[in-house]
Design a protein around this motif. Structure first.
Motif, PDB file in Angstrom:
ATOM      1  N   LYS A 170       2.453   1.818  -3.277  1.00  0.00           N
ATOM      2  CA  LYS A 170       1.541   2.388  -4.265  1.00  0.00           C
ATOM      3  C   LYS A 170       1.376   3.878  -4.041  1.00  0.00           C
ATOM      4  O   LYS A 170       1.446   4.695  -4.952  1.00  0.00           O
ATOM      5  N   LYS A 171       1.197   4.192  -2.771  1.00  0.00           N
ATOM      6  CA  LYS A 171       0.979   5.603  -2.441  1.00  0.00           C
ATOM      7  C   LYS A 171       2.172   6.434  -2.849  1.00  0.00           C
ATOM      8  O   LYS A 171       2.049   7.523  -3.403  1.00  0.00           O
ATOM      9  N   LYS A 172       3.312   5.883  -2.546  1.00  0.00           N
ATOM     10  CA  LYS A 172       4.520   6.638  -2.853  1.00  0.00           C
ATOM     11  C   LYS A 172       4.646   6.888  -4.328  1.00  0.00           C
ATOM     12  O   LYS A 172       5.046   7.962  -4.772  1.00  0.00           O
TER      13      LYS A 172
ATOM     14  N   LYS B 105       0.839  -1.209   0.000  1.00  0.00           N
ATOM     15  CA  LYS B 105       0.000   0.000   0.000  1.00  0.00           C
ATOM     16  C   LYS B 105       0.868   1.250   0.000  1.00  0.00           C
ATOM     17  O   LYS B 105       0.672   2.176  -0.777  1.00  0.00           O
TER      18      LYS B 105
ATOM     19  N   GLN C  63       2.315   7.015  -6.435  1.00  0.00           N
ATOM     20  CA  GLN C  63       1.279   7.926  -6.921  1.00  0.00           C
ATOM     21  C   GLN C  63       1.679   9.378  -6.653  1.00  0.00           C
ATOM     22  O   GLN C  63       1.624  10.233  -7.513  1.00  0.00           O
ATOM     23  N   GLU C  64       2.075   9.654  -5.465  1.00  0.00           N
ATOM     24  CA  GLU C  64       2.398  11.045  -5.133  1.00  0.00           C
ATOM     25  C   GLU C  64       3.876  11.164  -4.823  1.00  0.00           C
ATOM     26  O   GLU C  64       4.281  11.282  -3.675  1.00  0.00           O
TER      27      GLU C  64
ATOM     28  N   ASP D 177      -0.082  11.508   5.602  1.00  0.00           N
ATOM     29  CA  ASP D 177      -0.709  10.193   5.544  1.00  0.00           C
ATOM     30  C   ASP D 177       0.323   9.108   5.315  1.00  0.00           C
ATOM     31  O   ASP D 177       0.321   8.072   5.959  1.00  0.00           O
ATOM     32  N   GLY D 178       1.190   9.393   4.370  1.00  0.00           N
ATOM     33  CA  GLY D 178       2.234   8.436   4.043  1.00  0.00           C
ATOM     34  C   GLY D 178       3.064   8.099   5.266  1.00  0.00           C
ATOM     35  O   GLY D 178       3.362   6.942   5.529  1.00  0.00           O
TER      36      GLY D 178
END
Lengths: 406, 311
Positions: free
Chosen positions: A31-33, A28, A35-36, A43-44
């Motif tokens: 993925k987040k990383k 997760k 994406q942004e 949040d990260g």
């Protein structure tokens, strides 16, 4: 070691779930990383922190499966396919001791590994080094990796790096250290924030930039002065208050000397320039003057010649002549004529005179300067003053006077 | 009972006193790393002379174990640390930190001009308290607010400082331009306002839209004369605790001077590479066209040449 046994039992019971959960979390996060990539926000980090806690607790509990995994891991050890496996193997070694602090440390290390694994898939070697270097500052390492990778590519902007701007943490930090401005008197902190942000269009433009700084400071000072006066705090230094200054007298003297030197240099330069200009102009003036003088001379010579001609020639316009020429001129050419004009004065032998004038023979050269009867009879040069002897003698007073003066 | 009351009141009084004391009490440990140049040292000296609440320390030996500074600060009762780290004998980094557990800001210090080399005619009392002037942009962003707070603590001289002088005669201005913090120090110079008479002045003051304080004395004109030093700070990183802890801010736009230098060198190098490449290609081309005798290659040895036959 009872504890260890218990733990292993517990691990055997639970580890599967934890393992899966952890992996899922990491995925997760990854993925987040991705994406942004631009800004890693709060949040990260939260997710990461969750990861840390999990790992710490899990570290001890993964034991059961490790044994099995370790066997698998032994073959890829040399090639090093996945960093996760390796860390687990090393964990396995230490797990025999069952030291909890060690495990937490390892958990952290593993977190680092997994983190960097997620972030930079393409450059594994780099990331290994980075991991060793920076344990806590994994984010920096990450951005470093990114910058390195892009640098190798060459055509992408080289300094793209991940920015961390954890606003909540920053505000928390401010709140923690901030002085209670509302409660404090102004004279306690003496800091002023301008109403309007200072705008500088071009920072390379020194003059305007400094002017903006000056204006900001000046407005601040005016505000501060008002506030301090209101609070009754002393502001300006009385004229008779002497104390040590930041710059010593010696330093100020040096500055003053520098200023004087500068001013003197400027003045000297101006003077030199003026002189140069003058010289350039002066030459023109001189030339003009010379020309003027030459012209004057020519004019006078012309006049003289004209006069001479008139004199020597027929006295046709005698009456006009008197009006035209000065008396001085008349007199001036008179004595010069004495020797040369031999016969003309007498009005004899005009032909001869004309010829002499034309061909330049003025008679014999010898005996020209010797006296003759005529010259000795000429009394024009005689001065009775000159005949009185030396003038120096007159300077000496008479004897009576000399005696008196003694 | 009396004693109890006394003790209570005493503690109360002590509390209040403590609060009063706690108002603004700062001490700054100011030091540099090894390897600073003369100018860096002079800047340090200049700042030290203007900060009566600071304590100067010998150069720090290490550049990696900066957490040692916390102990050092504790040793000297300092709650702020201003640390100058020199690298490669040319780059200067300024660390500002609240010592026990406050945030730390690392900044790159550029465009440094010390008091000595600037030759400004401004001067101020040694140990007078400065007015701190901040650009409004400092309030806009979180990280700038942290920096502002740190600057206030470090450069603002507290009232209770020991060697402090009671008058205000200089101002320290921090302005944000181009993502950097520009620092200037000015002397406050008060002068009589021109030729106007005090009475007329007072009357005029009434007419003015913003009337100044009317007192027995006429209002003085304020103008500023720069003192020095000058420098520009680029924030790089903010850490949550003192010389350690997680990074809570990192400047994206900051490019390290090393990077800049290496880029320059690389650009120069690539130019040379391109040129040599072009020369080589040209040579080969000419050789292929038969314009040079051997096409830019070494001639094959003739097996029948004299040197081979009679070797």
């Amino acid at each position: 070691m009872a504890k260890g046994v218990l733990k292993t039992a517990l691990d055997a019971h639970k580890n599967r779930n934890y393992k899966l959960e952890r992996q899922r979390k990491q995925e997760k996060a990854a993925k987040k990383k991705k994406q942004e990539a631009a800004a890693q926000n709060e949040d990260g980090e939260d997710v990461e922190e969750g990861g840390v806690q999990l790992n710490e607790s899990v570290g001890a509990k993964v034991n059961g499966e490790k044994k099995g995994k370790a066997k698998n891991a032994k073959s890829p050890k040399a090639t090093k396919t996945e960093p996760e496996w390796e860390t687990e193997e090393s964990e396995n070694d230490s797990d025999d001791d069952d030291d909890i602090p060690d495990e937490t440390a390892l958990g952290l290390a593993r977190l680092d590994d997994s983190e960097s694994d997620i972030s930079g898939d393409d450059s594994e070697d780099d990331e290994e080094e980075e991991d060793d270097e920076a344990e806590e500052e994994e984010d920096i390492a990450l951005s470093d990796i990114e910058s390195l990778a892009s640098e190798d590519k060459g055509d992408i902007i080289p300094h793209q790096r991940l920015t961390i701007n954890n606003t909540t943490a920053l505000t928390a930090a401010v709140n923690r250290i901030q002085l209670p401005y509302s409660k404090l008197a102004f004279s306690e902190h003496m800091s002023v924030v301008t109403d309007e942000p200072v705008e500088i269009e071009d920072v390379e433009d020194d003059l305007n930039r400094e002017l903006a700084f000056y204006k900001q400071a000046l407005s601040t000072v005016k505000d501060a002065r008002k506030l301090l006066k209101k609070e009754g705090a002393p502001f300006s230094r009385p004229a008779d208050y002497f104390a040590e200054m930041v710059k010593s007298d010696e330093h100020m003297g040096k500055i003053k000397q520098k200023l004087i030197d500068d001013a003197a240099g400027k003045k000297a330069a101006a003077e030199a320039r003026k002189q140069r200009d003058l010289k350039k102009f002066g030459k023109q003036v001189q030339v003009a003057k010379l020309q003027e003088r030459a012209k004057e001379k020519k004019d006078t010579m012309e006049k003289i010649n004209l006069l001479k001609r008139k004199r020597s020639g027929a006295d046709v316009t005698k009456t006009n002549e008197e009006d035209l020429f000065d008396v001085e001129l008349d007199h001036a050419d008179e004595p010069g004529d004495r020797r040369r004009s031999g016969g003309t004065g007498d009005g004899k032998n005009f032909k001869r005179a004309k010829k002499n004038e034309k061909y330049g023979f003025g008679g014999k050269k010898r005996h020209a300067k010797s006296n003759d009867a005529k010259s000795s009879a000429d009394g024009r040069d005689f001065s009775h003053k000159k005949m009185k002897g030396k003038t120096g003698a007159a300077a000496r007073p008479g004897k009576a006077r000399r005696m008196k003066s003694k | 009972m009396a004693s109890v009351y006394k003790s209570l009141s005493a503690t109360n009084g002590h509390d209040e006193k403590e609060r009063a004391e706690r108002k603004n009490k700062q001490r700054v440990l100011i030091l540099s790393s090894r390897g600073v140049t003369m100018r860096h040292r002079h800047l340090l000296q200049d700042l030290y002379s203007m900060m009566p609440h600071s304590r100067k320390e010998a150069k720090l030996d290490t550049k990696t174990k900066l957490y040692q500074l916390n102990e050092l600060a504790e040793l000297y009762n300092c709650n702020n640390v201003l640390f100058f780290e020199a690298r490669k004998g040319k780059d200067l980094y300024a660390w500002m930190s609240k010592a026990p557990n406050g945030p730390t800001v690392k900044m790159h210090l550029q465009n440094l001009h010390t008091m000595e080399e600037l030759n400004f005619i401004g001067n101020c009392l040694k140990g007078s308290r400065p007015v701190l002037s901040f650009d409004a942009a400092f309030e806009k962003e979180a990280h700038l607010r942290v920096i502002k707070e740190l600057l206030t603590h470090i450069f603002g001289v507290p009232k209770t400082s020991r060697r402090v002088k009671p008058f205000v005669d200089h101002v320290m201005a921090f302005t944000i331009a181009d993502g950097k913090i520009w620092t200037r120090v000015y002397q406050i110079n008060e002068s009589e306002p021109g030729k106007k008479k005090p009475t007329a002045d007072g009357e005029e003051m009434d007419v003015d839209p913003a009337p100044k304080k009317k007192g027995g004395k006429p209002d003085l004109d304020v103008n500023l004369v720069e003192i020095g030093p000058r420098f520009v700070l680029t924030p790089i990183v903010i850490q949550e605790s003192s010389f350690g802890g997680p990074i809570i801010y990192e400047n994206k736009e900051f490019v390290s001077p090393n990077q800049i230098r290496s880029d320059l060198r690389r650009a120069k190098g690539s130019k040379y590479n391109r040129r040599t490449e072009a020369i080589r290609e040209n040579k080969i081309k000419r050789g292929d066209l038969g314009l040079t005798t051997h096409g830019g290659r070494t001639k094959e040895k003739d097996p029948l040449s004299d040197s081979v036959l009679f070797a």
